[in-house]
Design a protein around this motif. Sequence first.
Motif, short mmCIF file in Angstrom:
data_model
loop_
_atom_site.label_atom_id
_atom_site.label_comp_id
_atom_site.label_asym_id
_atom_site.label_seq_id
_atom_site.Cartn_x
_atom_site.Cartn_y
_atom_site.Cartn_z
N CYS A 56 0.84 -1.20 0.00
CA CYS A 56 0.00 0.00 0.00
C CYS A 56 0.88 1.25 0.00
CB CYS A 56 -0.92 0.00 1.22
SG CYS A 56 -1.98 1.44 1.35
N LEU A 57 0.58 2.18 -0.90
CA LEU A 57 1.33 3.44 -1.01
C LEU A 57 0.39 4.60 -0.73
CD1 LEU A 57 3.21 2.68 -4.36
CD2 LEU A 57 4.08 2.37 -2.03
N ILE A 58 0.85 5.57 0.08
CA ILE A 58 0.04 6.73 0.44
C ILE A 58 0.73 7.99 -0.06
CG2 ILE A 58 -1.04 8.02 2.31
CD1 ILE A 58 -0.87 5.47 4.01
N PHE A 59 0.07 8.72 -0.95
CA PHE A 59 0.61 9.96 -1.50
C PHE A 59 -0.18 11.15 -0.96
CE2 PHE A 59 1.66 6.76 -4.75
CZ PHE A 59 3.03 6.97 -4.86
N THR A 60 0.54 12.16 -0.47
CA THR A 60 -0.12 13.32 0.11
C THR A 60 -0.02 14.57 -0.76
OG1 THR A 60 1.88 13.96 1.34
CG2 THR A 60 0.34 12.45 2.43
N SER A 61 0.66 14.47 -1.92
CA SER A 61 0.80 15.64 -2.79
C SER A 61 1.15 15.20 -4.20
CB SER A 61 1.90 16.57 -2.27
OG SER A 61 3.18 15.95 -2.42
N LEU A 127 4.25 5.73 3.45
CA LEU A 127 3.81 7.11 3.33
C LEU A 127 4.87 7.90 2.58
CD1 LEU A 127 1.85 9.43 4.13
CD2 LEU A 127 3.17 9.65 6.26
N VAL A 128 4.49 8.53 1.47
CA VAL A 128 5.44 9.25 0.60
C VAL A 128 5.24 10.75 0.78
CG1 VAL A 128 6.20 9.61 -1.77
CG2 VAL A 128 5.37 7.34 -1.05
N GLN A 129 6.32 11.46 1.19
CA GLN A 129 6.22 12.89 1.46
C GLN A 129 7.49 13.63 1.08
OE1 GLN A 129 4.93 12.61 5.72
NE2 GLN A 129 3.08 13.63 5.00
N GLY A 130 7.48 14.96 1.34
CA GLY A 130 8.65 15.79 1.09
C GLY A 130 9.39 16.07 2.39
N ASN A 131 10.56 16.70 2.27
CA ASN A 131 11.42 16.89 3.44
C ASN A 131 10.85 17.85 4.48
OD1 ASN A 131 12.01 19.14 1.58
ND2 ASN A 131 13.64 19.66 3.02
N LYS A 149 7.83 5.58 6.40
CA LYS A 149 7.79 6.87 5.71
C LYS A 149 9.00 7.01 4.80
CE LYS A 149 7.68 11.84 6.80
NZ LYS A 149 7.56 12.83 7.90
N LEU A 150 8.78 7.57 3.60
CA LEU A 150 9.86 7.81 2.65
C LEU A 150 9.80 9.26 2.17
CD1 LEU A 150 12.16 6.57 0.87
CD2 LEU A 150 10.40 6.23 -0.90
N ILE A 151 10.93 9.96 2.29
CA ILE A 151 11.04 11.33 1.80
C ILE A 151 11.63 11.29 0.39
CG2 ILE A 151 12.06 13.61 2.19
CD1 ILE A 151 10.02 12.71 4.29
N VAL A 152 10.89 11.82 -0.60
CA VAL A 152 11.31 11.67 -1.99
C VAL A 152 11.70 12.98 -2.66
CG1 VAL A 152 9.96 9.57 -2.34
CG2 VAL A 152 8.92 11.80 -2.84
N TYR A 153 11.37 14.12 -2.05
CA TYR A 153 11.77 15.39 -2.67
C TYR A 153 12.09 16.44 -1.62
CZ TYR A 153 7.05 17.26 -1.74
OH TYR A 153 5.90 17.69 -1.15
N LYS A 154 12.84 17.43 -2.06
CA LYS A 154 13.26 18.52 -1.19
C LYS A 154 12.65 19.83 -1.67
CE LYS A 154 17.40 21.00 0.39
NZ LYS A 154 18.87 21.13 0.23
N THR A 155 12.17 20.63 -0.74
CA THR A 155 11.67 21.96 -1.06
C THR A 155 12.77 22.98 -0.78
OG1 THR A 155 9.39 21.36 -0.52
CG2 THR A 155 9.94 23.71 -0.52
#
Length: 240
Positions: A56-61, A127-131, A149-155
């Motif tokens: 199961c993958l959860i995307f918040t954005s 859970l897939v999110q940003g930094n 939880k996995l952080i995949v991008y940086k703002t």
Amino acid sequence: MKLVMQTLNNIPIITTNEFYSEGFSKLTENGAKVYHFPMINTSNLNSYIDISNYNCLIFTSKNGVKYFLKNNNKIKGKKIITIGLKTAEELKNYGFKADYICSRNYSNEMSNELKKNNVLLNQNSLLVQGNLSNNSLFNELKKFAKIEKLIVYKTNYNTKKDSKLDDLLNEEPYVIFTSPSCFEAFNNLYETRKTRLISIGKTTTSYIERKGFKTTTTAKMQTYEGISESIIDFFKKNKQ
């Protein structure tokens, strides 16, 4: 419609999100002068993970979808959960469909919805999110689900002042903030007190208030279209 046109006529409104969105087009259609000055940009963290460990993958954005799939595109057969229709639409652009779309994007509301409907029952979830995402959603989900939880991008904040925007502040524009990071970057560079602040939702409004500022209005729906509707409604009720 004529009343709205008169009310928004030539009112300067600034958007600060990474990319201009057609979701703001209704403001222009109703007579506002809309300017786009991005305060942030995002970058890939090249976060590869063995997704065979998760079903199961959860995307918040939308950014979470985009950057995750740059590095992990073999997700066929996985259960996919998204926050809101916009994130689900981004997923569809890559050929995938959300199995469950959460109606609200606040941490406690999302976790309560998933728990109430047993969406994460017997799932190993990611859970897939940003930094810059805080741990509130992750911590709430951990109370009843097996999740990582996995952080995949940086703002990244914009650190260069734009002279055109600086001049525009003399007109006391309305500035739209779609995240705390957009506000933080803007506040670091410009005289925020010259502006009137508009927020996408409660999280961003709370952040702005903690920094000592007040918002003119907060969107009822956490989308660009929702912000536009809230601005139009605000001017209907507060004729200037």
